[in-house]
Motif scaffolding. Sequence first.
Motif, short mmCIF file in Angstrom:
data_model
loop_
_atom_site.label_atom_id
_atom_site.label_comp_id
_atom_site.label_asym_id
_atom_site.label_seq_id
_atom_site.Cartn_x
_atom_site.Cartn_y
_atom_site.Cartn_z
N THR A 65 -1.26 -4.88 -2.24
CA THR A 65 -2.04 -5.49 -3.31
C THR A 65 -2.49 -4.44 -4.33
N SER A 169 7.68 -8.36 0.41
CA SER A 169 8.24 -8.64 1.73
C SER A 169 9.76 -8.77 1.71
N LYS A 192 6.69 -2.86 5.03
CA LYS A 192 7.49 -4.09 5.06
C LYS A 192 8.94 -3.73 5.43
#
Length: 371
Positions: A65, A169, A192
């Motif tokens: 984020t 992702s 990820k």
Amino acid sequence: MNTYKLLTPGPLTTTETVKNQMLVDHCTWDDEYKAITQKIRKELLSLAHVSEDQYTVVLMQGSGTFGVESILVSSLKATDKILVCVNGAYGERMAEIAQCAGKKTIIYREEYNKIPDAEIIKNILKADPEITHVGMIHSETTSGILNDIEAVGKVVKEAGKTFIVDAMSSFGGIDIDVEGIGIDFIVSSANKCVQGVPGFSYIICKQLELIKCKGNSRSVSLDLYAQWETMDKDGKWRFTSPTHVVLAFAQALEELKAEGGIEAREKRYRENNAQLIQRMKKIGIRPYIEATHQGPIITTFLYPENKNFSFEEMYAYIKERGYAIYPGKVTDADTFRIGNIGEIYLEDINKVCDMIEAFLAAKNMCHACGL
Ligand SMILES: *Cc1c(COP(=O)(O)O)cnc(C)c1O
């Protein structure tokens, strides 16, 4: 020590060799360490299929984020306006970041089981010439749906707008032709599909767009341009870098190469995902996303009808036997999620499906599996 494997979309299960890299304490201004940062940046450019004279990579401390936020606070000027395409919680988050930073924002929302439509985006851009940027998610981890960044990229580029993609992702697990699509900023994080551990995100930036970011950011620590300016000199991070995470990530990149690159990893993930869905269907559990839009990263499943157990109960049963699954996140249906990325193979998928089958049988819920 708990040793269960993660069937979650990051943090995910990493190899012993990646974890072992973290047993070393490294000095941040040491030349050898700075060279590792530079090598990581170069590798990422190659994974993104971009030319080194057009694109560059910025590593940013924090979770994924923080990377998304650094792009938005740095690339949007006060007069700019962003269109955010939303079909899940991560799209909502991108819009929230833009709004919280006081950026002019308009949101195009789709149902969580539908992909943003390039034709609709084209019309929104035509109707509102004030829009300068378009942001969207590639793999919406909320549901597991895979959005069409090629089709959207085409209309965004035709309209001459800046294109921002959250490929958190998917990058490293799905091959993305970043330059071919014309993406200006694409972001993912260490934990990820490259299969590192959490601690930083990375942003692959079109240099011409990054240069325009100079002086825009009203955040010191998330200033993408300032971070790049320092890092690009010799690989020294602007503020303390997550050294252990960086070492683990360098190893993870080596292991991605050894596996056969993104192509081979994507194949493994797709096989895991296909097996998972096929076995779950046999047990009578269906995916929430229809097959045409289902991505290979994570799958949202609808519970069997009239279920007589809670997610916590099923989670505990599976965790006791060595795996962690994920609660559902879509708002309009009662669901749970199973990720199939990380150091996960068909054997793991079969084991967890056996467990779910046995759990449902014990609950007298396995109508479809004849138990
Ligand atoms: C994981 C993820 C993020 C970042 O989440 P963090 O918790 O900040 O790491 C953003 N977008 C998508 C699509 C993700 O899957």
